[in-house]
Design a protein around this motif. Structure first.
Motif, PDB file in Angstrom:
ATOM      1  N   SER A  72       0.034  89.665 -15.323  1.00 46.99           N
ATOM      2  CA  SER A  72       1.199  90.114 -14.564  1.00 46.99           C
ATOM      3  C   SER A  72       1.548  89.105 -13.477  1.00 46.99           C
ATOM      4  O   SER A  72       2.712  88.728 -13.284  1.00 46.99           O
ATOM      5  N   ARG A  73       0.540  88.636 -12.776  1.00 42.30           N
ATOM      6  CA  ARG A  73       0.795  87.692 -11.691  1.00 42.30           C
ATOM      7  C   ARG A  73       1.237  86.325 -12.215  1.00 42.30           C
ATOM      8  O   ARG A  73       2.170  85.704 -11.681  1.00 42.30           O
ATOM      9  N   ALA A  74       0.605  85.870 -13.269  1.00 34.80           N
ATOM     10  CA  ALA A  74       0.983  84.570 -13.819  1.00 34.80           C
ATOM     11  C   ALA A  74       2.422  84.619 -14.320  1.00 34.80           C
ATOM     12  O   ALA A  74       3.211  83.699 -14.082  1.00 34.80           O
ATOM     13  N   VAL A  75       2.774  85.702 -14.992  1.00 37.41           N
ATOM     14  CA  VAL A  75       4.138  85.835 -15.506  1.00 37.41           C
ATOM     15  C   VAL A  75       5.134  85.879 -14.354  1.00 37.41           C
ATOM     16  O   VAL A  75       6.185  85.225 -14.405  1.00 37.41           O
ATOM     17  N   ALA A  76       4.800  86.620 -13.308  1.00 34.22           N
ATOM     18  CA  ALA A  76       5.692  86.688 -12.152  1.00 34.22           C
ATOM     19  C   ALA A  76       5.949  85.298 -11.580  1.00 34.22           C
ATOM     20  O   ALA A  76       7.091  84.924 -11.287  1.00 34.22           O
ATOM     21  N   ALA A  77       4.873  84.518 -11.452  1.00 38.24           N
ATOM     22  CA  ALA A  77       5.010  83.163 -10.901  1.00 38.24           C
ATOM     23  C   ALA A  77       5.844  82.292 -11.843  1.00 38.24           C
ATOM     24  O   ALA A  77       6.723  81.540 -11.398  1.00 38.24           O
ATOM     25  N   LEU A  78       5.593  82.401 -13.124  1.00 36.96           N
ATOM     26  CA  LEU A  78       6.328  81.586 -14.096  1.00 36.96           C
ATOM     27  C   LEU A  78       7.804  81.965 -14.134  1.00 36.96           C
ATOM     28  O   LEU A  78       8.673  81.100 -14.307  1.00 36.96           O
TER      29      LEU A  78
END
Lengths: 153, 153
Positions: A72-78
């Motif tokens: 979830s966090r990686a996707v948000a950053a991407l």
DNA sequence: CCGTTATAGTTTCATCTGAAACCATTTGCA
DNA sequence: TGCAAATGGTTTCAGATGAAACTATAACGG
């Protein structure tokens, strides 16, 4: 390593695995960060989406051995960086449908060869026979341990 | 693994190392934590002090592949639990002289066999030939990569 | 000797991470 | 149907971690 009875940290298999993995990962992470502002977790997401477009977050988690929070966090950053796009699945509004944007595909195209180079650099320390044993041994250990972890969880 | 040109995360060596190492470490960490209120970093410190009494913090750091901050914190926690004792080196008042207390030695005596058991459990998935290849391959990779890391740092 | 530089170790601060709580939606079943 | 349980995903909170700043002591060069 093989069945000693005295504990020497330097020869303790889990410790050695950890040191090797950390050394390798840290070197790679530094380069990705410096050159692409991309963390390892973000890179994993980009790597699987580059190969399998349209996965849901859960599917990404499965294929990257990350937990759902990390995904979830990686996707948000991407997404913030315009590298990943998210849609909602038509048949299930809970699920997301993730894909790389043009920018994301560009990152993938640039980082993938770099990653393979890192792998080659590592493998270059081994001869062909050792390389094939390593592949086989890792496969066995991963299968067995992940099986165990699943049961334990 | 061996020199593919297409990047499949599942077959990417650094990724596989990381997953294996994390899976193994996590299982061990959980058990140490549950049974002994001992973190992995604390365990590493106890392990080397159990073997080499009277090391300084820097020497512990070298032998555990931890940085000095991590060692400082682990030692602080172990001292709080009465497992480690710290003196000041006579010849150099900056250096500490670390050793296990009776309580610390007890923990070491209990955890060490457990650690070896974990290692055996892991190695049990491999036959004798694979075990010896693994030892040899890890040794090579660790030497080479740590050399590289030192240079890079 | 004395001041600069290096070393041992700790603390601070900002970031990362995991677990648990949470929200929305879907599934299963009474 | 309709309601409890499960699932997909996000947010919150607390603890872990790393880099850089800091303190204390020692080493070195003039």
């Amino acid at each position: 390593m093989t069945g000693q009875t005295l504990l020497e940290l330097e020869n303790f298999l889990p410790y050695r695995l950890s040191v090797l993995s950390n050394t390798v990962s840290l070197a790679i992470a530094r380069e990705y960060e410096d050159r692409f502002q991309l963390s390892i977790t973000e890179w994993r997401v980009v790597a699987v989406l580059g190969r399998y477009d349209g996965l849901s977050a859960r599917e990404v988690a499965e294929r990257t051995a990350m937990d759902k929070v990390a995904v979830s966090r990686a996707v948000a950053a991407l997404m913030k960086d315009g590298r990943v796009r998210r849609a909602t699945a038509a048949h299930d509004k809970r699920q997301s449908v993730l894909s790389l944007t043009a920018k994301g595909r560009k990152v993938h195209a640039e980082v993938a060869p770099l990653a393979l180079q890192h792998e080659q650099r590592l493998l270059a320390h081994l001869d062909a026979e050792e390389q094939s044993w390593l592949a086989r041994i890792l496969e066995k250990l991963l299968q067995a341990e992940q099986e165990l972890a699943r049961r334990g969880a």
